[in-house]
Design a protein around this motif. Structure first.
Motif, PDB file in Angstrom:
ATOM      1  N   ASP A 162      21.831   7.199 -20.587  1.00 36.77           N
ATOM      2  CA  ASP A 162      21.584   7.650 -19.084  1.00 36.77           C
ATOM      3  C   ASP A 162      21.598   9.040 -19.040  1.00 36.77           C
ATOM      4  O   ASP A 162      20.323   9.628 -18.504  1.00 36.77           O
ATOM      5  N   PRO A 163      22.299   9.969 -19.392  1.00 36.22           N
ATOM      6  CA  PRO A 163      21.878  11.383 -19.723  1.00 36.22           C
ATOM      7  C   PRO A 163      21.174  11.880 -20.732  1.00 36.22           C
ATOM      8  O   PRO A 163      20.265  12.622 -20.352  1.00 36.22           O
ATOM      9  N   GLY A 204       0.757  -1.184   0.020  1.00 32.36           N
ATOM     10  CA  GLY A 204       0.137   0.166   0.070  1.00 32.36           C
ATOM     11  C   GLY A 204       0.898   1.167   0.088  1.00 32.36           C
ATOM     12  O   GLY A 204       0.313   2.266   0.252  1.00 32.36           O
ATOM     13  N   LEU A 205       2.086   1.257  -0.352  1.00 34.14           N
ATOM     14  CA  LEU A 205       2.888   2.343  -0.269  1.00 34.14           C
ATOM     15  C   LEU A 205       2.793   3.248  -1.452  1.00 34.14           C
ATOM     16  O   LEU A 205       2.460   2.852  -2.556  1.00 34.14           O
ATOM     17  N   HIS A 206       2.679   4.459  -1.441  1.00 35.12           N
ATOM     18  CA  HIS A 206       3.010   5.379  -2.644  1.00 35.12           C
ATOM     19  C   HIS A 206       4.443   5.525  -3.120  1.00 35.12           C
ATOM     20  O   HIS A 206       5.075   5.479  -2.142  1.00 35.12           O
ATOM     21  N   LEU A 207       4.592   5.473  -4.219  1.00 36.61           N
ATOM     22  CA  LEU A 207       5.947   5.126  -4.772  1.00 36.61           C
ATOM     23  C   LEU A 207       6.354   6.535  -5.555  1.00 36.61           C
ATOM     24  O   LEU A 207       5.704   6.818  -6.802  1.00 36.61           O
ATOM     25  N   LEU A 208       7.480   6.776  -5.673  1.00 33.16           N
ATOM     26  CA  LEU A 208       8.265   7.691  -6.461  1.00 33.16           C
ATOM     27  C   LEU A 208       9.587   7.078  -6.917  1.00 33.16           C
ATOM     28  O   LEU A 208      10.435   6.454  -6.347  1.00 33.16           O
ATOM     29  N   LEU A 209       9.632   6.846  -8.343  1.00 33.34           N
ATOM     30  CA  LEU A 209      10.640   6.016  -8.939  1.00 33.34           C
ATOM     31  C   LEU A 209      11.523   6.948  -9.513  1.00 33.34           C
ATOM     32  O   LEU A 209      11.130   7.984 -10.356  1.00 33.34           O
ATOM     33  N   GLU A 210      12.815   7.051  -9.279  1.00 25.68           N
ATOM     34  CA  GLU A 210      13.944   7.809  -9.951  1.00 25.68           C
ATOM     35  C   GLU A 210      13.922   7.567 -11.250  1.00 25.68           C
ATOM     36  O   GLU A 210      13.374   6.363 -11.776  1.00 25.68           O
ATOM     37  N   LYS A 211      14.558   8.073 -12.198  1.00 27.02           N
ATOM     38  CA  LYS A 211      14.548   7.780 -13.774  1.00 27.02           C
ATOM     39  C   LYS A 211      15.771   6.987 -14.023  1.00 27.02           C
ATOM     40  O   LYS A 211      16.735   7.175 -13.308  1.00 27.02           O
ATOM     41  N   PRO A 212      15.875   6.187 -14.992  1.00 28.66           N
ATOM     42  CA  PRO A 212      14.501   5.822 -15.785  1.00 28.66           C
ATOM     43  C   PRO A 212      13.637   4.724 -14.695  1.00 28.66           C
ATOM     44  O   PRO A 212      14.318   4.089 -14.004  1.00 28.66           O
TER      45      PRO A 212
END
Lengths: 309, 309
Positions: free
Chosen positions: A167-168, A82-90
């Motif tokens: 990646d960049p 049930g966690l809200h997630l923030l994903l770094e890129k990519p």
């Protein structure tokens, strides 16, 4: 309002330099723990996401800042809790994985935020506004830097799934797709693979867009040794010239500096995360990663000199 | 009910062998013209889609059977004219193009059908039904054939955007995604690029799936010179074994032939197209192409002997 108890999973340089201060600077969040396989994140620190989830039961959110490959399994585990997630890129290693996380978060009613930090640079919102109704005469992305300076010792960028110069370059794609008034499509390109690498060290690409009448191109190159350049240079049909400089931090309109009012990439990104959680919404943007995948689908391949970083 | 006046755009072998007889055999459709740059399709034949659209004003639908690269522009023109579209596989050169066509067709209220003809093989529906609630213990895709036999003179399969061994392999992906009860994700793999090619001649891939507890793999190889094999071999947790043979045309369950009732790949595909048009629905399935793109994103690259077909 009680702060959102948030963990950082994957404690490397980007977590330390950006996520920790952004969380500390936003009263909506409270850093409640971290995961680092080396055991060196902020306390309480754990060496696996499972241990963190077992030990910090009132966790509400997590930022996943590991390398792309392990993110999918960690994210699935977090969404199931049930966690809200923030994903770094990519956001993930593959497009298929993101679609599945989108589906899982929707089913669980949690927020999923696939972040592209470069979109939160000060000049980006201003450029987007100026281009809202524009026809594009030309766009030239130049993303040149020295891989030896920016990724010393990180030979994994040339391993399978390491993205190489994308990646960049994916930062440039994330800014271009944010500011243009219509989507970008990869038309053709050349990818330069070092003889010992599984990912490209440079890419020359051309695009089309329903918003454009002229050439759209990107030059991504990790072989520049005298400084770096991260610019997006756009001419519009009415004769204006927009130059996004320093990765989007600065904006020139017809040569004159445009004042920007951003609060900084990661502070802006966490402010958006709080909004999304409040509204129980997700923001899943796959366009930048899709542009990388599409470049690989249609690109010409050339082999160049081996590289060691 | 008057038949749906349909054109074939791109008149090559697949159009002649499959689309013409399928249209002729289905009373819901009427072949109203064709486009061939060489001017050799059924009358009235035109050398461009624009000429066709200008000359056949009551056209209602089109099958686009050109190579993937030009499809996007042709499809946009057709959607703007209100045509219902059937796209041969793979639907476009890039994932970005398909998303745009999906958006355009939705906005125009026309049907867009991204077809994967192998999914319409007789054994596929039967296999899907048998696997509907199954846990998968293992899956092994073997798609081996001789490129010299199946693509003589077609060196373009090794040019940028030519897909290489993924041209047949995407058929396997389309069947696997159709029959499995959950999505497939590319985990890792090795792509074998001939020294003179921009696309792989072979690929060894492994996958994961929420429906599977064991290994999932695909071996795609264009270097088999003694016959061909197009099989998907699946073991389920309850000990059953399903073998889809001949690309999906035959199905064995625990070694015994399962009777299938299909009307044939392309007849079935056009029957579905008529249903979609009747219901004003689209069917846009990007999963097989996304699996190719994801294979390129995470795959290891090896260089092998040059090839000329």
């Amino acid at each position: 309002m009680k702060p959102i108890r948030t963990a950082i999973i994957g404690f490397g340089k980007i977590a330390e330099d950006q996520h920790v201060p952004a969380i500390a600077g936003n009263p909506r969040f409270e850093l409640a723990g971290s995961v680092s396989r080396q055991g060196k994140g902020p306390a309480p620190n754990f060496t696996s996401a499972e241990d963190l989830l077992a030990a910090v039961p009132d966790l509400q959110a997590a930022a996943i800042t590991t390398p792309p490959r392990p993110r999918f399994d960690i994210a699935r585990t977090c969404i199931a809790r049930g966690l809200h997630l923030l994903l770094e890129k990519p956001p993930c290693a593959t497009l298929g994985e993101i679609e599945e996380l989108r589906r899982l978060a929707e089913a669980a009613g949690t927020t999923l935020f696939t972040t592209w930090h470069a979109q939160h640079n000060g000049g980006v919102a201003a450029a987007k506004k100026l281009l809202a109704d524009a026809r594009i005469r030309s766009m030239k992305i130049t993303w040149h830097e020295d891989v030896h300076k920016w990724h010393p010792g990180q030979q994994w960028v040339f391993e399978p799934g390491g993205f190489g110069v994308f990646d960049p370059g994916i930062n440039a794609f994330s800014v271009a797709t944010a500011i243009l008034p219509a989507p970008l499509f990869v038309r053709e390109g050349t990818l330069f693979f070092p003889a010992n690498a599984h990912t490209p060290i440079a890419a020359e690409l051309s695009f089309t867009s329903p918003a454009a009448d002229g050439p759209l191109s990107a030059s991504l190159d990790w072989r520049k040794t005298d400084g770096e350049e991260w610019t997006i240079d756009i001419e519009t049909a009415d004769g204006s010239r927009l130059q996004l400089l320093d990765g989007g931090a600065r904006l020139l309109l017809n040569g004159d500096e445009v004042a920007t009012s951003g609060i900084g990439e990661y502070p802006d990104l966490y402010a958006r995360f709080a909004q999304l959680i409040d509204c129980r919404e997700s923001l899943v943007d796959v366009e930048p990663l899709r542009l990388v995948a599409d470049s690989l689908l249609v690109g010409k391949r050339e082999t160049v000199e081996a590289v060691t970083v």
